[in-house]
Write an enzyme that holds these catalytic residues in place. Structure first.
Site, PDB file in Angstrom:
ATOM      1  N   GLN A  16       0.805  -1.224   0.000  1.00  0.00           N
ATOM      2  CA  GLN A  16       0.000   0.000   0.000  1.00  0.00           C
ATOM      3  C   GLN A  16       0.840   1.277   0.000  1.00  0.00           C
ATOM      4  O   GLN A  16       0.347   2.328  -0.378  1.00  0.00           O
ATOM      5  CB  GLN A  16      -0.953  -0.019   1.202  1.00  0.00           C
ATOM      6  CG  GLN A  16      -1.997  -1.126   1.075  1.00  0.00           C
ATOM      7  CD  GLN A  16      -2.931  -1.183   2.251  1.00  0.00           C
ATOM      8  OE1 GLN A  16      -2.661  -1.861   3.225  1.00  0.00           O
ATOM      9  NE2 GLN A  16      -4.028  -0.469   2.190  1.00  0.00           N
ATOM     10  N   GLU A 151      -5.401  -9.817   8.912  1.00  0.00           N
ATOM     11  CA  GLU A 151      -6.816  -9.971   8.543  1.00  0.00           C
ATOM     12  C   GLU A 151      -7.103 -11.149   7.600  1.00  0.00           C
ATOM     13  O   GLU A 151      -7.639 -10.961   6.495  1.00  0.00           O
ATOM     14  CB  GLU A 151      -7.331  -8.688   7.882  1.00  0.00           C
ATOM     15  CG  GLU A 151      -7.379  -7.505   8.815  1.00  0.00           C
ATOM     16  CD  GLU A 151      -7.940  -6.238   8.164  1.00  0.00           C
ATOM     17  OE1 GLU A 151      -8.112  -6.201   6.939  1.00  0.00           O
ATOM     18  OE2 GLU A 151      -8.203  -5.279   8.896  1.00  0.00           O
TER      19      GLU A 151
HETATM   20  O1  IFM Z   1      -6.154  -0.566   4.063  1.00  0.00           O
HETATM   21  C1  IFM Z   1      -6.711  -1.624   4.788  1.00  0.00           C
HETATM   22  C2  IFM Z   1      -5.625  -2.512   5.342  1.00  0.00           C
HETATM   23  O2  IFM Z   1      -4.816  -3.038   4.327  1.00  0.00           O
HETATM   24  C3  IFM Z   1      -6.232  -3.667   6.107  1.00  0.00           C
HETATM   25  N1  IFM Z   1      -7.196  -3.216   7.069  1.00  0.00           N
HETATM   26  C4  IFM Z   1      -8.190  -2.282   6.642  1.00  0.00           C
HETATM   27  C5  IFM Z   1      -7.538  -1.107   5.929  1.00  0.00           C
HETATM   28  C6  IFM Z   1      -8.608  -0.095   5.485  1.00  0.00           C
HETATM   29  O3  IFM Z   1      -9.498  -0.722   4.623  1.00  0.00           O
END
Ligand code: IFM
Length: 383
Positions: A16, A151
């Protein structure tokens, strides 16, 4: 709880923010015509600048992820330069007085792993454990907090049930099989890490939803019990013996009134997610039943105009304080995210950062809410 044990900071993940990725996601972006992550926030080259900002903002902890595809770009070939880069990242955090929380897998796979079936193949568990061992051997002296998986339940739903993320399947059986395999991968990584660094603290970054049963209604309560079971079964109920802490990624409150998602949505983020930061208290209180230390490893909102973020953070921290007053062992709060970043299927439009990124120039601008967070950290170090 001792003052020095509370961690305040922010989080990020490699794909990201780093830029220049060559993994299954970047391949998928290219193949499907999806918005490209490209140079993202160029954090690979600018991590020191970003950590200087985090320090200025009073952070004493930072969560980031290691990109498996950089460390092992081909099966069995480990890239020493990439490993060395992450050694420097950790040292840069330590030099600024920030505790590193290291995630080892945050949704992306090396292309060669994806071609072998990704998390649908048992081989991936073995490959992952070997990769974890290589990283741990290099970083063990400077890293205490490890998060093998981010996650897993969101990943399996988005990639195998909803089909919005690669490999874009829509199959409940594959979803469950991937969840079970990820749980095995977590346990394998835990064993490898403990073998190399016996004093390491190892957790999971678990997306936790707070399901609220409206009213005193048996049907709503039964739906809540089912939802809680489904959302917690794979990683908290089944893997609790391989967890030293639970990392809580909290974004969603889900009000059940006859059915799910009966939220009032009085305030919503740029992504349409309801803003009810105070419900973090309920999430933490519920998770205390696992009797593990809790760290909020993510919590935040997409808010390009920075209208709601300051209040959101204030309310979230009050919720943490409330839980702590009641004896819930919450030891840290890491806001998502330090900088704006690539938001997967939604591309670059959602702005989650305490720090805004101009993607044309890579200029960093600290948002006002980041200063509010900084002031709260100063005033309330022991929360
Ligand atoms: O950007 C994401 C992250 O990669 C994982 N948890 C939620 C965030 C927001 O959607």
């Amino acid at each position: 709880m001792k003052k020095e044990h509370f961690f305040f900071g922010a989080a990020s993940s490699a794909h990201q923010v780093e830029g220049g990725q060559m993994n299954d996601w970047s391949e998928w972006e290219a193949r499907t015509g999806h918005e490209r992550s490209g140079t993202a926030a160029d954090h690979w080259n600018r991590y020191e600048e970003d950590f200087d900002i985090a320090k200025k903002l009073g952070h004493n902890a930072h969560r980031f992820s290691i990109e498996w595809s950089r460390v092992e770009p081909e099966e069995g070939r480990f890239d020493e330069a990439a490993l060395e880069h992450y050694v420097k990242v950790v040292q840069a955090l330590r030099a600024r007085g920030m505790e590193p929380f290291v995630t080892l897998w945050h949704f992306t796979l090396p292309v060669w792993v994806a071609r072998q079936g990704g998390w649908e193949s048992e081989k991936t568990v073995h490959h992952f454990a070997r990769y974890v061992g290589r990283v741990a051997a290099r970083l063990k002296d400077d890293v205490k907090f490890w998060i093998p998986l981010n996650e897993p339940e969101i990943y399996s739903h988005m990639s195998y049930l909803v089909g919005k993320w690669p490999p874009a399947a829509k199959n409940p059986f594959r979803t469950v099989s991937v969840l079970l395999r990820l749980a095995r991968a977590h346990r394998a990584a835990y064993a490898v890490l403990k073998g190399i660094a016996p004093t390491a603290e190892i957790g999971i970054a678990k997306n936790h939803m707070y399901f609220e049963a409206a009213g005193k209604n048996q049907w709503n309560e039964m739906l809540k019990a089912c939802a809680d079971w489904w959302w917690n079964f794979f990683f908290l109920d089944r893997a609790k013996d391989s967890l030293d802490f639970v990392g809580v990624n909290f974004y969603f409150h889900n009000r059940i009134d006859g059915w799910f998602n009966k939220n009032r949505n009085e305030q919503a983020s740029d992504m349409g997610w309801e803003l009810l930061p105070e419900t973090l208290y309920h999430a933490l209180a519920e998770l205390s039943r696992y009797q593990k230390p809790l760290y909020v490893t993510e919590n935040g909102l997409a808010d390009a105009k920075d209208v709601y973020r300051a209040e959101y953070i204030t309310e979230a921290l009050k919720a943490v304080a409330h839980a702590r007053r009641e004896g819930v062992e919450v030891r840290g709060y890491l806001h998502w995210a330090l900088t704006d970043n690539f938001e997967w299927a939604d591309g670059f439009f959602p702005r989650f950062g305490l720090v805004a990124i101009d993607y044309e120039t890579q200029k960093r601008t600290i948002r006002k809410s980041a200063m509010v967070y900084r002031d709260m950290i100063k005033k309330w170090p022991n929360i």
